[in-house]
Design an enzyme around this catalytic site. Sequence first.
Site, PDB file in Angstrom:
ATOM      1  N   ALA A  70       0.831  -1.204   0.000  1.00  0.00           N
ATOM      2  CA  ALA A  70       0.000   0.000   0.000  1.00  0.00           C
ATOM      3  C   ALA A  70       0.867   1.257   0.000  1.00  0.00           C
ATOM      4  O   ALA A  70       0.523   2.270  -0.616  1.00  0.00           O
ATOM      5  CB  ALA A  70      -0.917  -0.001   1.217  1.00  0.00           C
ATOM      6  N   GLU A  71       2.003   1.172   0.679  1.00  0.00           N
ATOM      7  CA  GLU A  71       2.907   2.317   0.736  1.00  0.00           C
ATOM      8  C   GLU A  71       3.515   2.562  -0.656  1.00  0.00           C
ATOM      9  O   GLU A  71       3.641   3.695  -1.114  1.00  0.00           O
ATOM     10  CB  GLU A  71       4.006   2.028   1.771  1.00  0.00           C
ATOM     11  CG  GLU A  71       5.011   3.135   1.968  1.00  0.00           C
ATOM     12  CD  GLU A  71       4.382   4.454   2.408  1.00  0.00           C
ATOM     13  OE1 GLU A  71       3.321   4.420   3.050  1.00  0.00           O
ATOM     14  OE2 GLU A  71       4.952   5.507   2.075  1.00  0.00           O
ATOM     15  N   TYR A  72       3.864   1.452  -1.319  1.00  0.00           N
ATOM     16  CA  TYR A  72       4.393   1.570  -2.675  1.00  0.00           C
ATOM     17  C   TYR A  72       3.349   2.250  -3.570  1.00  0.00           C
ATOM     18  O   TYR A  72       3.661   3.165  -4.336  1.00  0.00           O
ATOM     19  CB  TYR A  72       4.759   0.184  -3.231  1.00  0.00           C
ATOM     20  CG  TYR A  72       5.358   0.235  -4.622  1.00  0.00           C
ATOM     21  CD1 TYR A  72       6.737   0.403  -4.794  1.00  0.00           C
ATOM     22  CD2 TYR A  72       4.551   0.146  -5.763  1.00  0.00           C
ATOM     23  CE1 TYR A  72       7.285   0.486  -6.061  1.00  0.00           C
ATOM     24  CE2 TYR A  72       5.099   0.228  -7.032  1.00  0.00           C
ATOM     25  CZ  TYR A  72       6.465   0.392  -7.172  1.00  0.00           C
ATOM     26  OH  TYR A  72       7.016   0.480  -8.422  1.00  0.00           O
TER      27      TYR A  72
ATOM     28  N   SER B 162      24.466 -17.440 -31.684  1.00  0.00           N
ATOM     29  CA  SER B 162      23.865 -18.607 -31.047  1.00  0.00           C
ATOM     30  C   SER B 162      24.999 -19.400 -30.415  1.00  0.00           C
ATOM     31  O   SER B 162      26.162 -19.021 -30.497  1.00  0.00           O
ATOM     32  CB  SER B 162      23.059 -19.424 -32.031  1.00  0.00           C
ATOM     33  OG  SER B 162      23.904 -19.851 -33.056  1.00  0.00           O
ATOM     34  N   ILE B 163      24.648 -20.485 -29.827  1.00  0.00           N
ATOM     35  CA  ILE B 163      25.620 -21.193 -29.024  1.00  0.00           C
ATOM     36  C   ILE B 163      25.666 -22.624 -29.514  1.00  0.00           C
ATOM     37  O   ILE B 163      24.634 -23.216 -29.826  1.00  0.00           O
ATOM     38  CB  ILE B 163      25.193 -21.045 -27.549  1.00  0.00           C
ATOM     39  CG1 ILE B 163      26.335 -21.254 -26.595  1.00  0.00           C
ATOM     40  CG2 ILE B 163      24.060 -21.900 -27.214  1.00  0.00           C
ATOM     41  CD1 ILE B 163      25.968 -20.749 -25.212  1.00  0.00           C
TER      42      ILE B 163
ATOM     43  N   CYS C 195     -17.870 -37.003 -10.757  1.00  0.00           N
ATOM     44  CA  CYS C 195     -18.617 -38.108 -10.163  1.00  0.00           C
ATOM     45  C   CYS C 195     -19.380 -37.534  -8.982  1.00  0.00           C
ATOM     46  O   CYS C 195     -18.828 -36.790  -8.179  1.00  0.00           O
ATOM     47  CB  CYS C 195     -17.650 -39.184  -9.694  1.00  0.00           C
ATOM     48  SG  CYS C 195     -18.348 -40.261  -8.430  1.00  0.00           S
TER      49      CYS C 195
ATOM     50  N   CYS D 268     -17.428 -42.910  -3.199  1.00  0.00           N
ATOM     51  CA  CYS D 268     -16.597 -43.358  -4.314  1.00  0.00           C
ATOM     52  C   CYS D 268     -15.189 -43.678  -3.815  1.00  0.00           C
ATOM     53  O   CYS D 268     -14.511 -42.822  -3.246  1.00  0.00           O
ATOM     54  CB  CYS D 268     -16.549 -42.254  -5.372  1.00  0.00           C
ATOM     55  SG  CYS D 268     -15.486 -42.641  -6.767  1.00  0.00           S
TER      56      CYS D 268
ATOM     57  N   LYS E 103      31.077 -21.359 -20.298  1.00  0.00           N
ATOM     58  CA  LYS E 103      31.741 -20.276 -21.022  1.00  0.00           C
ATOM     59  C   LYS E 103      33.146 -20.129 -20.461  1.00  0.00           C
ATOM     60  O   LYS E 103      33.305 -20.131 -19.225  1.00  0.00           O
ATOM     61  CB  LYS E 103      30.980 -18.957 -20.824  1.00  0.00           C
ATOM     62  CG  LYS E 103      29.550 -18.995 -21.354  1.00  0.00           C
ATOM     63  CD  LYS E 103      28.740 -17.777 -20.961  1.00  0.00           C
ATOM     64  CE  LYS E 103      27.307 -17.910 -21.488  1.00  0.00           C
ATOM     65  NZ  LYS E 103      26.414 -16.865 -20.961  1.00  0.00           N
TER      66      LYS E 103
ATOM     67  N   LYS F 226      21.037 -23.185 -18.890  1.00  0.00           N
ATOM     68  CA  LYS F 226      20.524 -22.788 -20.194  1.00  0.00           C
ATOM     69  C   LYS F 226      19.005 -22.666 -20.055  1.00  0.00           C
ATOM     70  O   LYS F 226      18.283 -23.661 -20.005  1.00  0.00           O
ATOM     71  CB  LYS F 226      20.876 -23.793 -21.287  1.00  0.00           C
ATOM     72  CG  LYS F 226      20.428 -23.321 -22.661  1.00  0.00           C
ATOM     73  CD  LYS F 226      21.186 -24.013 -23.760  1.00  0.00           C
ATOM     74  CE  LYS F 226      20.980 -23.337 -25.110  1.00  0.00           C
ATOM     75  NZ  LYS F 226      19.591 -23.262 -25.538  1.00  0.00           N
TER      76      LYS F 226
HETATM   77  S1  IVH Z   1      24.933 -17.086 -24.040  1.00  0.00           S
HETATM   78  C1  IVH Z   1      27.587 -16.273 -27.335  1.00  0.00           C
HETATM   79  N1  IVH Z   1      23.842 -18.084 -21.872  1.00  0.00           N
HETATM   80  O1  IVH Z   1      20.496 -20.031 -25.843  1.00  0.00           O
HETATM   81  C2  IVH Z   1      26.653 -16.916 -26.423  1.00  0.00           C
HETATM   82  N2  IVH Z   1      22.587 -18.208 -23.897  1.00  0.00           N
HETATM   83  O2  IVH Z   1      22.001 -20.197 -28.762  1.00  0.00           O
HETATM   84  C3  IVH Z   1      25.318 -16.327 -26.532  1.00  0.00           C
HETATM   85  N3  IVH Z   1      20.370 -19.219 -23.648  1.00  0.00           N
HETATM   86  O3  IVH Z   1      18.485 -18.343 -27.583  1.00  0.00           O
HETATM   87  C4  IVH Z   1      24.313 -16.883 -25.650  1.00  0.00           C
HETATM   88  N4  IVH Z   1      20.529 -19.617 -21.479  1.00  0.00           N
HETATM   89  O4  IVH Z   1      18.737 -17.123 -25.350  1.00  0.00           O
HETATM   90  C5  IVH Z   1      23.686 -17.864 -23.197  1.00  0.00           C
HETATM   91  N5  IVH Z   1      23.010 -18.913 -19.861  1.00  0.00           N
HETATM   92  C6  IVH Z   1      22.852 -18.679 -21.175  1.00  0.00           C
HETATM   93  C7  IVH Z   1      21.693 -19.036 -21.870  1.00  0.00           C
HETATM   94  C8  IVH Z   1      21.587 -18.794 -23.239  1.00  0.00           C
HETATM   95  C9  IVH Z   1      19.756 -19.714 -22.558  1.00  0.00           C
HETATM   96  C10 IVH Z   1      19.785 -19.204 -25.004  1.00  0.00           C
HETATM   97  C11 IVH Z   1      19.838 -17.881 -25.695  1.00  0.00           C
HETATM   98  C12 IVH Z   1      19.794 -18.229 -27.149  1.00  0.00           C
HETATM   99  C13 IVH Z   1      20.442 -19.551 -27.170  1.00  0.00           C
HETATM  100  C14 IVH Z   1      21.838 -19.377 -27.694  1.00  0.00           C
END
Ligand code: IVH
Length: 695
Positions: free
Chosen positions: A49-51, A97-98, A446, A452, A310, A136
Amino acid sequence: MAQSDLFGAEADSAGQPVDPAQAAAALRAELNEHAHRYYVLDAPIIPDAEYDRLFQALQALEHSHPELITPDSPTQRVLGKVLPGFEPVRHAAPMLSIRTETDTEASGALAFDGRVRRELGLTEADPPVDYAAELKFDGLAINLRYEAGVLVRAATRGDGEVGEDVTQNIRTIGQIPLRLKGCDAPVLEVRGEVYMRRDDFESLNERQRQRGDKTFVNPRNAAAGAVRQLDPAIAAQRPLRFFAYGLGETQGWDVPPTHAGVLDALSAMGFPVCQHRTVAHGATELVAFHERIGAQRDGLPYDIDGVVYKVNRRDLQAQLGFVTREPRWAVAHKYPAQEQVTQVEGIDVQVGRTGKLTPVARLKPVFVGGVTVTNATLHNLFELRRKQVRVGDTVIVRRAGDVIPEVVGRVPGPRPAYVPNFHMPSGCPVCGSTVVRERGEVDHRCSGGLFCAAQRKQALLHFAQRRAMDIEGLGDKLVDQLVQGGLVRTLPELYKLGVARLAVLDRMADKSAANVVAALEKSKTTTLPRFLFGLGIRHVGETTAKDLARHFGSMDRIMDATEAQLLEVKDVGPVVAQSIRTFFDQPHNREVVEQLRAAGVTWPEHEPAALADAASLPLSGKTLVLTGTLPTLSREDAKALIEAAGGKVAGSVSRKTHYVVAGSEAGSKLDKAQELGIPVLDEAGLQALLSHTAG
Ligand code: IVH
């Protein structure tokens, strides 16, 4: 807080005018700080409420001075305008992408480490490489662009080069800071995943289902759909969350030398960063991380499809570089998929605790999310019809976490010429009672009630489950025998079972019979929320049970509460209030409660929250930290007792901690408490504190 009145009135307490620009800036800063505490830290320090009051003060100020509205104002989280479409956004740094390691076994981690070492020219004599290991997340990747510390744009990944501008929708996510804490770098792009928790997804789908609306396939689709909603008002209603995991373009920011350091810095700026992360030294620790998270996967509140490794040092990342669109310094290491394709061999009907009839697909066994699944729910007749599932069809099955496996949909394909459509039986498949469906409801039920056997059995299992009375050993098979053999017809009869009666049952040795009796005895000492939840009142789940217990403090007050009084409880609406009232209006339900009390079931009670001056609860205003294993109380129970007494349980020890409750194998939290001179209690000490100061 007096401040807000002062800002709202644009004059200070002495009647002096205040500068509206300064007032707005101060309110924004204060609101942003509270939003961070609420959404990210989950530890608010002011009541809702304060917020709201502060928020309205700022709104009023901005209304009379529209020129003071800034993009980082919390009032800008909800915007009403429906967009005609999304504008394309070219990413300043491509969103890569990874590479995915499809080998779900430990060897996946070894292979990655081997490649990295080779590329870096390391020999066996060189020390292990450090990796940042994280989860992930299974959601949607987003790039957040901050200029001078203010969120200016949010974009989806798109094809990696060009994404879509979803700023309007992203602003509605409370966890995403509109202004960074302590960073006003000219440019800072933060990348991460927008996702939906499984429980939020389940309730969203349950609401859709009850309304007869289309359900979402999985949390990822629900999250992606919400982010790509053209109407931000709808997006704002979807419970989205965010985890930061990396960077895009930066200008004028001193980037920490390691990935782990980057994540720490992002966390300090106000981003949610997942706590399940570590720095692993070499491949063995990667394997350990993969295994540890694999074991925890089902218990996580959100979906993950693997872990990510990583290379921790950013200079080494730069040295490793990229192959096509994937960095050589990162890899995703998968877990078994949570969705699989299989065949429907039959459609059965199961009867639940409340008499609900659920069509269940009998499946050709399939390995999903780490277990073999042979049955999956189709929820109700209407959902089954919408998904057009018939015997013989190929379907997608989803199993994630503790959630019941479900048929997500049918894979289109040829069907034999004639397969009969599924129909709900008109009589209960267990007891033969008439099956009814109330107007406006999607569920068939039922009408047999506790006559039952299926409903009796489910009621007992519900009562005995871990989150309710926690009667160990009272599982499916035993309950089946107790019900079939007519040994137990009502909940209180459970407590009349002796070793002699149990031991004659199939597969019941004297020893396990004695264990069940001991478990029954132990379950008698419980808490009010557990007991209330265990009764199985329709619409009273664990959370509602907790809210009711906190509000009323005693079982009698709950049983006697009028609908109007029930409606005063947080999150209790007319449907829930009526259901509770109806339940306790049945004399036999009250009798069950009395008989359970007579059998020795007890729980602590307290003053009703409404009457108790908040400060008179024994632990109000006190923060406690639990560590180690207590001799009799589970962590959940200890937490419930502390909360019922008005206290708060925090996850880590700080100067603000009032007590640390330590059991056996207490770790660093105990050390920290000793270091800071915070009183340390054992379980007896906690109990004393709970009863001593009470009243
Ligand atoms: S790093 C260069 N870290 O995975 C690396 N991606 O192919 C770039 N994802 O759709 C991504 N968890 O959204 C990274 N801890 C995480 C991740 C992550 C999920 C997803 C990301 C993308 C896909 C990468």
